[in-house]
Design an enzyme around this catalytic site. Structure first.
Site, PDB file in Angstrom:
ATOM      1  N   ARG A 164     -19.859  82.391   8.382  1.00  9.28           N
ATOM      2  CA  ARG A 164     -20.184  82.793   8.121  1.00  9.28           C
ATOM      3  C   ARG A 164     -22.298  82.856   8.503  1.00  9.28           C
ATOM      4  O   ARG A 164     -22.516  82.809   7.976  1.00  9.28           O
ATOM      5  CB  ARG A 164     -20.582  81.950   6.790  1.00  9.28           C
ATOM      6  CG  ARG A 164     -19.363  81.160   5.988  1.00  9.28           C
ATOM      7  CD  ARG A 164     -18.809  82.213   5.397  1.00  9.28           C
ATOM      8  NE  ARG A 164     -17.616  81.637   4.711  1.00  9.28           N
ATOM      9  CZ  ARG A 164     -16.297  82.101   5.165  1.00  9.28           C
ATOM     10  NH1 ARG A 164     -16.400  82.937   6.512  1.00  9.28           N
ATOM     11  NH2 ARG A 164     -14.792  81.784   4.835  1.00  9.28           N
ATOM     12  N   SER A 246     -18.526  78.693  -3.129  1.00 12.38           N
ATOM     13  CA  SER A 246     -18.972  77.614  -1.888  1.00 12.38           C
ATOM     14  C   SER A 246     -20.055  77.196  -1.689  1.00 12.38           C
ATOM     15  O   SER A 246     -20.866  78.129  -1.434  1.00 12.38           O
ATOM     16  CB  SER A 246     -18.017  78.060  -0.659  1.00 12.38           C
ATOM     17  OG  SER A 246     -16.600  78.225  -1.161  1.00 12.38           O
ATOM     18  N   GLU A 346     -24.242  77.474   2.476  1.00  9.54           N
ATOM     19  CA  GLU A 346     -23.763  78.619   2.799  1.00  9.54           C
ATOM     20  C   GLU A 346     -25.097  79.593   2.033  1.00  9.54           C
ATOM     21  O   GLU A 346     -25.298  80.621   2.327  1.00  9.54           O
ATOM     22  CB  GLU A 346     -23.110  79.115   2.055  1.00  9.54           C
ATOM     23  CG  GLU A 346     -21.218  78.229   2.629  1.00  9.54           C
ATOM     24  CD  GLU A 346     -20.221  79.816   2.649  1.00  9.54           C
ATOM     25  OE1 GLU A 346     -20.441  80.397   2.197  1.00  9.54           O
ATOM     26  OE2 GLU A 346     -19.457  79.225   2.271  1.00  9.54           O
TER      27      GLU A 346
END
Length: 350
Positions: A164, A246, A346
């Site tokens: 990520r 998420s 995130e």
């Protein structure tokens, strides 16, 4: 180039948080970006690049110049015996692009189906799901340097992809490469889709689909359908219940750390990585701390998946970015106190 003042950003972020952009520019061509860089009133201003708004938490009005990326277009650039080179403009919807490639008979992106956001944002986050990351299919991208207006072409080795993560998430003086955060506006992204295809079914949820259906060798379209069904069962539709998907990254630990946690919590959900490290399921850690379904103000933890934070106030009385981050920090503290693991968010906090 379309310039708007005092624009509501609530429709442009999937959390549905109410905030405003002092000034917003709709970027619909590369010429728009070059004109912006040349304009004496704007070239020195701080900018914020906005794609689909599916990975941001707005904590207030945005004073930076918001560049809303709306470039469109997709095409096949090259085909040979080895595979297909496909290109999409940065403003294209990611899921629609995945569907389009499958309709053309070009497999490879099916595990990434139904991920919200735009094509241009995908490399920034190095999106991934069910055993496939964007970097596995990435070929190259075009961007424009917002400092100079010059075009950039970056291949895989230039993007510093990580979990990520990418060069686009780091400041110029950061530790990873040259750092292009806020400096490069991505205009087009290209993907290499190999003709020699095999389904990626390693994840437990997909293995369960194989067992349920009895289909041991699914087609790319079947894999995409399974992925969509799994995601819809676990994740709320942002159009119904605001969220940013998420919220925390799955942390990685050493085998020794994992064994220590298993000694105390034998049901720990974990996966072995090729480099020997162990990836832990952040959702399981949060759920084990009792957060599933809990609410702080108008921000809450989704009752079906503890990894997802949601907007309980709807569009009329939405949660604030402050409430979301307060809840996130409480979860981080709880997980650290029980497991000694620091969860990393995130989304980009603005």
């Amino acid at each position: 180039m379309v310039v708007e003042n005092h624009v509501s950003l609530q429709p442009f972020n999937t959390f549905g948080i109410a905030a405003r952009a002092h000034r917003l520019v709709r970027v619909r061509s590369e010429d728009d970006v070059r004109a912006l860089v040349r304009h004496p009133d704007w070239r020195a201003r701080e900018t914020f690049i906005l794609g689909g708004g599916s990975n941001i938490v707005l904590t207030g009005d945005v004073r930076a110049l918001v560049l809303k990326v709306e470039l469109r277009g997709r095409r096949l650039l090259h085909e040979d015996a080895r595979g297909w080179l496909v290109e999409a403009a940065a403003g294209e919807n990611w899921h629609a692009f995945v569907q389009w490639t499958l309709e053309q008979g070009w497999p490879g992106l099916e595990n990434l189906a139904l991920i919200p956001g735009t094509v241009g944002a995908a490399p920034v986050q190095n999106i991934g799901a069910y055993g496939v990351e964007l970097q596995d299919r990435f070929h190259s991208l075009d961007a424009i340097d917002l400092d100079t207006g010059e075009p950039l072409t970056l291949r895989h080795e230039h993007c510093a992809f990580g979990y990520r993560d990418s060069v686009f998430k780091h400041e110029r003086a950061g530790a990873r490469g040259m750092g292009l955060k806020g400096r490069a506006l991505i205009t087009r992204v290209r993907f290499w889709l190999p003709r020699r295809w095999r389904p990626q079914l390693d994840y437990q949820d997909l293995q369960r689909k194989v067992a349920e259906t009895g289909v041991a060798e699914p087609t790319p379209q079947q894999v995409a359908q399974w992925v969509c069904e799994i995601r819809r069962a676990k994740l709320p539709d942002p159009a119904v219940l605001g969220n940013a998907g998420s919220f925390f990254k799955n942390p990685t630990v050493t085998p020794e750390q994992c064994a220590d946690i298993i000694g105390r919590d034998p049901k720990l959900v974990h996966y072995s990585l090729p480099d020997g490290r162990i990836k832990l399921a952040a959702g399981w850690l949060i759920d084990a701390c009792g957060w599933k379904g809990k609410t702080v103000g108008r921000a809450g933890v989704y009752e079906k998946q503890a990894l997802v934070l949601v907007n309980r106030g709807g569009r009329e009385q939405p949660c604030t970015g402050g409430e979301v981050m307060t809840l996130a920090r409480l979860i981080q503290t709880s997980v650290y106190e029980r497991f000694g693991i620091r969860l990393e968010p995130e989304p980009v906090v603005v």
